[in-house]
Design a protein around this motif. Sequence first.
Motif, mmCIF file in Angstrom:
data_model
loop_
_atom_site.group_PDB
_atom_site.id
_atom_site.type_symbol
_atom_site.label_atom_id
_atom_site.label_comp_id
_atom_site.label_asym_id
_atom_site.label_seq_id
_atom_site.Cartn_x
_atom_site.Cartn_y
_atom_site.Cartn_z
ATOM 1 N N ARG A 1 0.815 -1.209 0.000
ATOM 2 C CA ARG A 1 0.000 0.000 0.000
ATOM 3 C C ARG A 1 0.855 1.269 0.000
ATOM 4 N NH1 ARG A 1 -3.118 -0.949 4.836
ATOM 5 N NH2 ARG A 1 -2.840 -3.191 4.626
ATOM 6 N N LEU A 2 2.152 1.119 0.193
ATOM 7 C CA LEU A 2 3.039 2.289 0.172
ATOM 8 C C LEU A 2 3.465 2.598 -1.258
ATOM 9 C CD1 LEU A 2 5.389 1.251 3.129
ATOM 10 C CD2 LEU A 2 3.422 2.785 3.215
ATOM 11 N N ASN A 3 3.783 3.863 -1.525
ATOM 12 C CA ASN A 3 4.309 4.180 -2.848
ATOM 13 C C ASN A 3 5.800 3.824 -2.881
ATOM 14 O OD1 ASN A 3 5.948 6.363 -2.007
ATOM 15 N ND2 ASN A 3 4.220 7.784 -2.123
ATOM 16 N N PRO A 4 6.409 3.804 -4.069
ATOM 17 C CA PRO A 4 7.783 3.295 -4.168
ATOM 18 C C PRO A 4 8.772 4.031 -3.250
ATOM 19 C CG PRO A 4 6.827 3.525 -6.343
ATOM 20 C CD PRO A 4 5.838 4.100 -5.382
ATOM 21 N N ALA A 5 8.647 5.364 -3.172
ATOM 22 C CA ALA A 5 9.589 6.118 -2.338
ATOM 23 C C ALA A 5 9.413 5.745 -0.871
ATOM 24 C CB ALA A 5 9.373 7.615 -2.534
ATOM 25 N N GLN A 6 8.152 5.668 -0.432
ATOM 26 C CA GLN A 6 7.894 5.294 0.965
ATOM 27 C C GLN A 6 8.447 3.905 1.248
ATOM 28 O OE1 GLN A 6 3.615 5.710 0.862
ATOM 29 N NE2 GLN A 6 3.682 7.743 1.839
ATOM 30 N N ARG A 7 8.251 2.997 0.291
ATOM 31 C CA ARG A 7 8.703 1.627 0.502
ATOM 32 C C ARG A 7 10.226 1.564 0.585
ATOM 33 N NH1 ARG A 7 6.925 -1.150 -3.992
ATOM 34 N NH2 ARG A 7 4.880 -0.305 -3.463
ATOM 35 N N ARG A 8 10.878 2.405 -0.238
ATOM 36 C CA ARG A 8 12.341 2.435 -0.188
ATOM 37 C C ARG A 8 12.809 2.853 1.208
ATOM 38 N NH1 ARG A 8 14.291 6.527 -3.734
ATOM 39 N NH2 ARG A 8 12.257 6.386 -4.748
ATOM 40 N N ALA A 9 12.124 3.848 1.787
ATOM 41 C CA ALA A 9 12.509 4.320 3.122
ATOM 42 C C ALA A 9 12.242 3.235 4.166
ATOM 43 C CB ALA A 9 11.745 5.590 3.473
ATOM 44 N N VAL A 10 11.077 2.606 4.072
ATOM 45 C CA VAL A 10 10.679 1.621 5.082
ATOM 46 C C VAL A 10 11.612 0.409 5.062
ATOM 47 C CG1 VAL A 10 8.878 -0.061 5.653
ATOM 48 C CG2 VAL A 10 8.270 2.322 5.232
ATOM 49 N N THR A 11 12.026 -0.012 3.867
ATOM 50 C CA THR A 11 12.824 -1.237 3.768
ATOM 51 C C THR A 11 14.313 -0.937 3.623
ATOM 52 O OG1 THR A 11 12.549 -1.276 1.371
ATOM 53 C CG2 THR A 11 10.923 -2.480 2.667
ATOM 54 N N HIS A 12 14.696 0.292 3.883
ATOM 55 C CA HIS A 12 16.100 0.713 3.791
ATOM 56 C C HIS A 12 17.002 -0.282 4.534
ATOM 57 C CE1 HIS A 12 19.577 3.302 3.719
ATOM 58 N NE2 HIS A 12 19.617 3.356 5.047
ATOM 59 N N ALA A 13 18.080 -0.695 3.861
ATOM 60 C CA ALA A 13 18.893 -1.788 4.404
ATOM 61 C C ALA A 13 19.671 -1.404 5.653
ATOM 62 C CB ALA A 13 19.854 -2.287 3.326
ATOM 63 N N GLY A 14 20.259 -0.235 5.692
ATOM 64 C CA GLY A 14 21.036 0.136 6.873
ATOM 65 C C GLY A 14 21.807 1.406 6.618
ATOM 66 N N GLY A 15 22.331 2.018 7.683
ATOM 67 C CA GLY A 15 23.056 3.273 7.541
ATOM 68 C C GLY A 15 22.119 4.453 7.660
ATOM 69 N N PRO A 16 22.696 5.655 7.708
ATOM 70 C CA PRO A 16 21.880 6.853 7.886
ATOM 71 C C PRO A 16 20.913 7.060 6.724
ATOM 72 C CG PRO A 16 24.225 7.417 7.636
ATOM 73 C CD PRO A 16 24.136 5.941 7.669
ATOM 74 N N LEU A 17 19.722 7.551 7.059
ATOM 75 C CA LEU A 17 18.674 7.734 6.062
ATOM 76 C C LEU A 17 17.963 9.047 6.344
ATOM 77 C CD1 LEU A 17 16.646 6.629 3.876
ATOM 78 C CD2 LEU A 17 15.417 5.552 5.770
ATOM 79 N N LEU A 18 17.889 9.889 5.329
ATOM 80 C CA LEU A 18 17.159 11.143 5.469
ATOM 81 C C LEU A 18 15.922 11.082 4.592
ATOM 82 C CD1 LEU A 18 17.060 14.126 6.519
ATOM 83 C CD2 LEU A 18 18.186 14.757 4.381
ATOM 84 N N VAL A 19 14.764 11.249 5.190
ATOM 85 C CA VAL A 19 13.532 11.264 4.413
ATOM 86 C C VAL A 19 13.027 12.698 4.364
ATOM 87 C CG1 VAL A 19 11.186 10.394 4.208
ATOM 88 C CG2 VAL A 19 12.976 8.917 5.115
#
Length: 685
Positions: A14-32
């Motif tokens: 149900r998430l859009n591609p960008a949201q899914r990328r953030a949610v399933t981010h593998a590791g390391g710092p992440l800025l949304v």
Amino acid sequence: MNSLAALHSSWLDRLNPAQRRAVTHAGGPLLVVAGAGTGKTQTLTGRVAYLVERGTPPDRILLLTFTRRAASEMLARASELLRESGRDARGVWGGTFHAVAMRLLRTYAGALGLDHQFAVLDPTDAADLLNVLRHRLGLDQTRNRFPQKATCLAIYSRCVNADRPLAEILQDVFPWCAEWAEELRRLFAAYTEEKQRRHLLDFDDLLLYWRELARDPTLGPILEQRFDHILVDEYQDTNGLQVDILRAMRSTRRDLMAVGDEAQCIYAFRGAVAGHMTRFTELFPDATVVVLEENYRSVQPILDSANVLLDERPPGQGFPRALRAVRGPGETPVLLICSDEDAEARAVADQILRHYEEGVPLHRMAVLMRAADHSALLEVELARRNIPFRKYGGLRFLEIAHVKDLVALLRWMVHPRDELAALRVLQLLPGIGPATAAQLWSVIVEADAEFSTLLRVRVPAAARPGLEDLVGVLRSVRTESNPPALVERAIAWYAPWCAQLYENPEGRQRSLENLVHIAAGYESLEDFLADLALDPPSGAGDLAGPPLRDDDWLVLSTIHSAKGGEWDVVWVLHAADGFLPADMACTSTEEIEEERRLLYVAFTRARDYLYVTWPQRCFVHGPLRSDRHILAPLSRFITPRVRAAFRTEVVGRRPEPAPKLPEAPPTPMVDLHERLRARWQTEQR
DNA sequence: ACAGCTGATTTTTTT
DNA sequence: AATCAGCTGT
């Protein structure tokens, strides 16, 4: 792994591609980078759920939010997502920087040389303590008036949170206090010493001590290893001190997710800097950046108005980033030109009723304003029409005099050495002022907090019975530990004094009764008080507002308190220069740009309908400007281009043409001039 | 010496 | 509308 993937798919899809990328981010710092209404909350809760589902123990996740309510809502939603997988998010460390600091400091107090019994000063107490020290330093007898205690606290807090020198802060933010630089420095030095001596931490200390803890060579690494993942909401409003804490908490571990929107940075007065978002990638050069641009909240015409508003910023104020409405077309927002504030209040109330009759429940509508008192007339109008409402922001619950009185008594019951609380309580008694209260206090201190020694002091006869009862209440903590019962005892003692001291004692008493209910959720009175300081009931209206006939009520809120919220219909009051932007926030470009972002936040709360009201004549009351009317120009942010995104409506009286006088019948001449001269010729004395 | 009153003075937004 | 310093009557 396969079964896990199957479980995910239900909500991950149900998430859009960008949201899914953030949610399933593998590791390391992440800025949304999440523009308004782009599903930032879903992304954060999704991330929490994803991490837990993949096996991270909940208590090794730290979720930092702007309010406690935001944290508990997000964790409830994450648990919802996790239900099918048989896990839940309870156990995640969630809360504000301050609340988390409190938890950590309770754990590590011993190692820091802090008293385990340290108490938290809410801002009112902090100001009171500054007041005491100000007198002790002789800063009351000065040629010009020394800044008020609340101002002193604001200056102190700004220095600490922005981590900048006093002189600079005075110059930039409090220029009218610049002459007091040296005195303020001495005052703050005394304040810091006094807090340490009494084992008191104010809100800023919670952060300061956390930073020291995290930077400590021995304890820091232990603390850092405590959490696998740190997630930060509303990152654009973190201040320098909070960024320091995050850096120290992630010096070797790298899993940090920050979510925010530079265009919504509205807390400069708490030390936030709009540029922190862009600086994230400097602090963490290996950060992954995900941008969310699709807006699920508002119809396109509302986003158009918000987009133009930002587009009108002077160059160099952040990237233009237009929001796109997934929902498509809708109603054009309305600029409501009102002849005066009365017309504004009436027009808004009319429209509220119209939308209500069309089927929008009241709690899906909100009226937003820059300062809490901008809704004063509207509140009268709403009451007159029996429209129930709740107000958020403005006067804090703990700042109301009678609440302060009762809480002081409760605090004294729990912490017998709480001098500020004791002095406040004692002075409620007739005939007891600062001097007698101080004398009583010194007697108690000498007797090692044996309350009955109070009765040996000679006090005015009027104070005697009250004092005797007070001793009984103070001692009741020894036989009773049930929080609501203790609160009731305190109220029973306090009620007569309350009735004597203030107007409307029934109403005040009712609002105090609510404390009994809130206290019922706690194990000990101590926990109750600690929580009350950090997370008081939202707004005075919660407890003191008009009786709520049903469960449906309109929301009135400052724009600051509306952060993160959304409503079907939104009104923005007082879009006039001097109110929005506030005239006190017009001395620098930074301040003005923050005011513009504030208006942006207000616009982007609306889903279907947006009304911006401009009262052409305003009544300014309150400090510094004795009550008077002024002609208020339209807010400078509503430029012609912005205005073009609105439909204009005019309400209220147009300037009435002078009434035509009936033709006067012929009359004899009189010498008016002579009569007026004569008035002064016959005057005696 | 003190409590309580009088009249001048006062910057918004919040954890 | 609230704070605060100085004044006044006890």
